[in-house]
Design a protein around this motif. Structure first.
Motif: not given
Length: 179
Positions: A65, A35, A42, A60, A38
């Motif tokens: 990532y 998370e 983003t 993203v 991410y």
């Protein structure tokens, strides 16, 4: 203020008595490693015209990532989630929007995805009313990777840049480029 203090007291007593799993509470307050990755990879952009948000684009950078799964050598890859205020059956690219890198490069491949094509993690973070795209650019040299910017534009609504904020090259790295 009194209700706030009572709430804190009740939560404290529940934790101390073992009624509340501390790890469960912590997991809801602190993002997991995927998370956090991410979130860091983003960016969000929007184009506003005549006091109306015409488009919201969330991108993203999949290489940032998960570099193991999406190595830079295979290209710069983005998951793009788009909301358009003018709802129609056309995708945002067919409505006059353009997506490119700040160095002028256009994507080598854009694939529109259906909700069922999204991986579990992307599905849980995607807008439920959005359009979804897999966008691939050719591999970029280190200098471009470190200052990677995605540009969203429209001839009538203008443009906006999503800066992915990678570190700049050090003097040592720059000297290494001359060899």
């Amino acid at each position: 203020m009194k209700h706030f203090l009572v709430g804190i007291l009740i939560l404290s007593l529940a934790v101390l008595s073992g009624c509340v799993d501390v790890d469960s509470v912590k997991s809801k307050l602190i993002p997991s490693k995927p998370e956090e990755s991410y979130i860091q990879a983003t960016r969000k952009s929007e184009l506003v015209f005549d006091e109306t948000t015409r488009i919201v684009l969330i991108a993203v950078h999949l290489n940032a990532y998960d570099e193991q799964k999406y190595p830079h050598e295979k290209g710069e890859i983005f998951f793009v989630d788009v909301y358009q205020s003018a709802q129609n059956s056309k995708g945002f690219l067919e409505n006059g929007y353009n997506l490119k890198l700040s160095n002028g490069e256009s994507p080598v491949k854009i694939t529109r995805l259906q909700k069922e094509d999204l991986r579990d993690f992307m599905l849980s973070n995607a807008m439920r009313w959005g359009e979804y795209y897999w966008v691939e650019f050719a591999p970029q040299d280190k200098r471009v990777q470190d200052s990677l910017m995605l540009v969203l534009s429209h001839p009538k609504f203008g443009e906006n840049t999503l800066k992915f904020g990678f570190k700049g090259l050090s003097k040592e790295e720059l000297r290494g480029k001359d060899k």
